[in-house]
Scaffold this motif. Structure first.
Motif, short mmCIF file in Angstrom:
data_model
loop_
_atom_site.label_atom_id
_atom_site.label_comp_id
_atom_site.label_asym_id
_atom_site.label_seq_id
_atom_site.Cartn_x
_atom_site.Cartn_y
_atom_site.Cartn_z
N ASP A 84 0.67 -1.37 0.25
CA ASP A 84 0.25 0.54 0.45
C ASP A 84 0.86 1.29 -0.08
OD1 ASP A 84 -2.04 -2.44 0.73
OD2 ASP A 84 -1.93 -1.16 2.18
N GLY A 85 2.06 1.04 0.05
CA GLY A 85 2.97 2.23 -0.14
C GLY A 85 3.87 2.67 1.65
N LEU A 86 4.13 3.69 1.53
CA LEU A 86 4.81 4.15 2.40
C LEU A 86 4.36 3.63 4.36
CD1 LEU A 86 6.39 7.75 1.40
CD2 LEU A 86 7.65 5.78 1.67
N HIS A 87 5.06 2.94 5.05
CA HIS A 87 4.76 2.36 6.17
C HIS A 87 4.50 4.15 6.77
CE1 HIS A 87 5.27 1.61 11.11
NE2 HIS A 87 4.71 0.61 10.12
N ALA A 88 3.51 4.21 8.30
CA ALA A 88 3.45 5.57 8.85
C ALA A 88 4.24 6.36 8.92
CB ALA A 88 2.66 4.64 9.64
N VAL A 89 5.51 5.16 9.28
CA VAL A 89 6.93 6.53 9.94
C VAL A 89 7.56 6.34 9.02
CG1 VAL A 89 6.83 5.07 12.63
CG2 VAL A 89 8.62 3.89 10.11
N GLN A 90 7.39 6.59 8.00
CA GLN A 90 8.22 6.70 6.85
C GLN A 90 7.10 8.07 6.32
OE1 GLN A 90 7.94 3.44 4.53
NE2 GLN A 90 10.59 3.25 4.39
N GLU A 91 5.98 8.09 6.02
CA GLU A 91 5.18 8.96 5.80
C GLU A 91 5.50 9.85 6.63
OE1 GLU A 91 1.31 8.10 4.78
OE2 GLU A 91 0.64 9.59 5.45
N GLY A 92 5.44 9.32 8.06
CA GLY A 92 5.85 10.65 9.43
C GLY A 92 6.51 11.48 8.99
N PHE A 93 7.59 11.38 8.59
CA PHE A 93 8.92 11.82 8.75
C PHE A 93 9.32 12.48 7.34
CE2 PHE A 93 12.14 10.50 11.80
CZ PHE A 93 12.03 9.84 12.05
N MET A 94 8.34 11.85 6.44
CA MET A 94 8.46 12.70 4.80
C MET A 94 7.43 14.16 5.65
SD MET A 94 7.22 11.78 1.36
CE MET A 94 5.76 12.06 2.02
N GLN A 95 6.69 13.60 6.34
CA GLN A 95 5.31 15.42 6.27
C GLN A 95 6.03 15.96 6.61
OE1 GLN A 95 2.63 15.32 4.16
NE2 GLN A 95 2.46 13.79 3.60
N GLU A 96 6.31 15.60 8.20
CA GLU A 96 6.88 16.80 8.66
C GLU A 96 8.55 17.27 8.98
OE1 GLU A 96 4.49 18.37 11.42
OE2 GLU A 96 3.37 16.80 10.87
N HIS A 97 8.54 16.92 8.01
CA HIS A 97 10.53 17.51 7.87
C HIS A 97 11.41 16.14 8.57
CE1 HIS A 97 9.06 19.48 4.59
NE2 HIS A 97 7.91 20.22 5.27
N GLY A 98 11.55 15.17 9.01
CA GLY A 98 12.11 14.93 10.46
C GLY A 98 13.14 14.24 10.32
N LEU A 99 14.06 14.72 8.56
CA LEU A 99 15.05 13.83 8.06
C LEU A 99 15.45 15.05 7.19
CD1 LEU A 99 15.77 12.11 5.15
CD2 LEU A 99 12.56 12.17 6.15
N GLN A 100 17.56 15.37 7.11
CA GLN A 100 17.94 16.52 6.60
C GLN A 100 18.74 15.38 5.63
OE1 GLN A 100 18.88 20.35 7.98
NE2 GLN A 100 17.07 19.34 9.48
N CYS A 101 19.92 14.79 6.10
CA CYS A 101 21.23 14.75 5.51
C CYS A 101 20.09 13.01 4.64
CB CYS A 101 22.48 14.49 5.73
SG CYS A 101 22.63 13.74 7.06
N GLY A 102 19.88 12.51 5.65
CA GLY A 102 19.17 11.08 5.58
C GLY A 102 20.06 10.17 6.48
#
Ligand code: FES
Ligand code: FES
Length: 165
Positions: A84-102
């Motif tokens: 079904d796509g990204l796991h909720a934690v992946q979506e959360g980090f994307m939506q909330e800008h929880g990463l920069q260099c990664g």
């Protein structure tokens, strides 16, 4: 040097590998199996960039010998997304800008994945404590807290779609 034959069950697939007795799990994952999402950020077990999920707990793959993991069920960041796509934690980090260099992100995601099963409705303080084994140089952590809160809400909605989280 004699090799040891082991089987690792990773992201639902069995892998038979021959490893040196001294080989660390992080190196088996990255160099033999080409699962290069998990990273190495230290040599003192502090940073958590190497975190994977093994037999239901978060573990730092730089602190385990691969021979210790024979028969284990392991999930790495490459196994988080489903049909079904990204796991909720992946979506959360994307939506909330929880990463920069990664660089810390695969370890952060794998820790958040297990932490939210340990504590599905955490306070901010519990999130900060629960993620304390994972260091980040870029974000200042605040957006990571928001990302985990986002994922907690989404997982609660998925568990009970009738109840607004
Ligand atoms: S590489 Fe830093 S804790 Fe594993
Ligand atoms: S996003 Fe760069 S270290 Fe965390």
């Amino acid at each position: 040097m004699a090799k040891h034959a082991i089987t690792l069950h990773i992201n639902g697939q069995a892998h038979d590998v021959a490893v040196d007795a001294r080989e660390l799990l992080i190196h088996t994952l990255r160099e033999r199996l080409r699962l290069t999402g998990a990273h190495i950020g230290c040599e003192t077990s502090h940073c958590g960039a190497c975190t994977v999920d093994m037999d239901g707990v978060s573990l730092k793959a730089c602190t385990l010998l691969s021979v210790q993991c024979d028969g284990a069920e392991i999930t790495t960041v490459e196994g988080l997304a489903g049909a079904d796509g990204l796991h909720a934690v992946q979506e959360g980090f994307m939506q909330e800008h929880g990463l920069q260099c990664g660089f810390c992100t695969p370890g952060m995601l794998m820790r958040a994945y297990r932490f939210l099963q340990e504590n599905p409705d955490p306070t901010e303080e519990e999130i900060r404590y629960g993620m304390a084994g994972n260091l980040c140089r870029c974000t200042g952590y605040n957006n990571i807290v928001k990302a985990v809160q986002y994922a907690a809400r989404k997982l609660q909605e998925q568990a009970d779609p009738k109840q607004p989280a």
